[in-house]
Design a protein around this motif. Structure first.
Motif, PDB file in Angstrom:
ATOM      1  N   ARG A   4     -46.943  -6.496   8.200  1.00 33.48           N
ATOM      2  CA  ARG A   4     -48.099  -6.141   9.024  1.00 33.48           C
ATOM      3  C   ARG A   4     -48.556  -4.702   8.815  1.00 33.48           C
ATOM      4  O   ARG A   4     -49.759  -4.435   8.801  1.00 33.48           O
ATOM      5  CB  ARG A   4     -47.854  -6.474  10.489  1.00 33.48           C
ATOM      6  N   ARG A  14     -36.352  -5.334  17.778  1.00 33.81           N
ATOM      7  CA  ARG A  14     -35.590  -6.250  16.930  1.00 33.81           C
ATOM      8  C   ARG A  14     -34.200  -5.659  16.651  1.00 33.81           C
ATOM      9  O   ARG A  14     -34.058  -4.442  16.530  1.00 33.81           O
ATOM     10  CB  ARG A  14     -36.363  -6.394  15.611  1.00 33.81           C
ATOM     11  N   PRO A  71     -42.879  -4.894  18.440  1.00 28.59           N
ATOM     12  CA  PRO A  71     -43.616  -4.391  17.270  1.00 28.59           C
ATOM     13  C   PRO A  71     -43.712  -5.421  16.148  1.00 28.59           C
ATOM     14  O   PRO A  71     -44.490  -5.250  15.214  1.00 28.59           O
ATOM     15  CB  PRO A  71     -42.789  -3.190  16.808  1.00 28.59           C
TER      16      PRO A  71
HETATM   17  C1  NCD Z   1     -41.195  -2.162  12.743  1.00 25.65           C
HETATM   18  C2  NCD Z   1     -40.722  -1.292  11.604  1.00 25.65           C
HETATM   19  O1  NCD Z   1     -40.792  -1.666  10.435  1.00 25.65           O
HETATM   20  O2  NCD Z   1     -40.290  -0.211  11.926  1.00 25.65           O
HETATM   21  N1  NCD Z   1     -42.134  -3.106  12.389  1.00 25.65           N
HETATM   22  C3  NCD Z   1     -43.431  -2.734  12.202  1.00 25.65           C
HETATM   23  O3  NCD Z   1     -43.769  -1.745  11.599  1.00 25.65           O
HETATM   24  N2  NCD Z   1     -44.347  -3.526  12.806  1.00 25.65           N
HETATM   25  C4  NCD Z   1     -40.113  -2.669  13.594  1.00 25.65           C
HETATM   26  C5  NCD Z   1     -39.097  -3.574  12.987  1.00 25.65           C
HETATM   27  O4  NCD Z   1     -39.018  -3.735  11.781  1.00 25.65           O
HETATM   28  O5  NCD Z   1     -38.314  -4.119  13.783  1.00 25.65           O
END
Ligand code: NCD
Length: 339
Positions: A72, A245, A285
């Motif tokens: 994303r 997560r 997120p």
């Molecule tokens: C996060 C990241 O990569 O830090 N994701 C994101 O950018 N949407 C959080 C995650 O990976 O858990």
């Protein structure tokens, strides 16, 4: 690392329009965050048009330099750049000369020599965006550095909270004053948690971290937060529940007896969701591990704003690119946005 460093206090920050890079939430401070969110309002409106494109950054080139997996964030930045009519280039470490042993510095200098305006960088090591900023004339945007920071995630989260609770970014300071936010889960390995604590606290929220002791950083000295190990006690008072997560790629699983036990203590299960306030927002997120930190059916409840976070991510990143790359004199609402 230098500027902004590993600190946890959002400093004075700078007016968003005079920033050269966006490396840390601390670069912005409360006023910079609020300004960024106000500009985001214009780009949310652009994103809702039949043809969501404006000529604001025509002739500019934005490179995404990703050394870590991402869906994303990379797509969101690239969509944002395209909607501003910028040219985009994508670098992915697995298919580049890094495989042939090229250093980070040579990679950055090579890309810079092509005449580019912004580098969006994600790397597994904390501090890399600060190093990149020393090797290039381009504006550098931190899209996640190790466990350290992820400032555009924090901005899109602030925007989403403001939008859900007040409908407009102009009320953001009112929305955040005394807002009770619980950040739940793998705080130790989370750059999202670090940037969000800085941003939420700078805007006046009361942040509680909820996690087992093994998933908290070894020291929380200087963090403007309270800590709890009891999600059931925190949920009834929380106006925003922000789930993280379990970062398996950073070996966090080894710090838990089992994922099932984690879910029993700290997951937002269906049973536990009954403790949520009627007006609570549930955020994540992404990527979500349904069934671990959040039950599948809870992720789909109306109080969950996860897809709104993603949609707002594009508009926030348009605002960031626009403020970094366009002349400050163009910042009058409605002027530069439409070219
Ligand atoms: C996060 C990241 O990569 O830090 N994701 C994101 O950018 N949407 C959080 C995650 O990976 O858990």
């Amino acid at each position: 690392m230098a500027r902004g460093g590993q600190g946890t206090q959002a400093g004075e920050g700078a007016a968003a329009g005079s920033l050269r890079h966006l490396l840390s939430v601390a670069d912005l401070g409360a006023d910079g965050i609020a300004e960024m969110l106000r500009v985001t309002d214009s780009f949310v409106e652009v994103s809702e048009r039949a043809i969501p494109r404006v000529p604001a950054l025509r002739g500019k080139t934005v490179v995404s330099l990703f050394f870590e997996d991402s869906t994303r964030t990379r797509l969101s930045f690239e969509t944002a750049a395209k909607r501003l009519s910028a040219d985009t280039m994508t670098f992915s470490a697995s298919t580049s000369s890094v495989k042939k042993g090229e250093s980070l510095r040579d990679t950055v200098e090579t890309i810079t020599a092509m005449g580019i305006d912004a580098i969006v960088v994600r790397h597994g090591s904390a501090g890399v965006p600060w190093q990149v900023a020393r090797w290039t004339d381009a504006a550098v945007i931190n899209a996640g550095d190790g466990w350290h920071e992820h400032p555009t995630q924090a901005l899109l989260d602030c925007y989403t909270i403001g939008q859900a609770r007040a409908g407009a970014a102009s009320d953001v300071e009112k929305v955040f004053a005394g807002l009770r936010v619980a950040i739940v889960g793998d705080v130790a390995h989370s750059r999202v948690a670090r940037s969000n604590v800085l941003a939420f606290a700078a805007l006046g929220a009361e942040v509680t971290l909820v996690a087992p002791p093994t998933l908290l950083p070894p020291s929380l000295a200087g963090w403007p937060v309270t800590v709890s190990h009891d999600l059931d006690a925190v949920l009834p008072g929380a106006e925003v529940v922000y789930l993280l997560r379990i970062q398996r790629e950073r070996a966090s699983e080894a710090l838990l007896p089992s994922l099932r036990e984690y879910t029993a203590g700290y997951g937002l299960t269906r049973d536990r969701s009954r403790l949520l306030r009627p007006d609570a927002l549930v955020m994540h997120p992404g990527p979500m591990n349904r069934g671990v930190e959040i039950a599948a059916e809870v992720a789909d409840l109306p109080c969950s704003v996860v897809t709104r976070q993603v949609a707002n991510g594009v508009a926030v990143r348009m605002a960031v690119l626009f403020l970094l790359l366009s002349h400050p004199a163009q910042l009058e609402p409605g002027v530069a946005v439409d070219g």
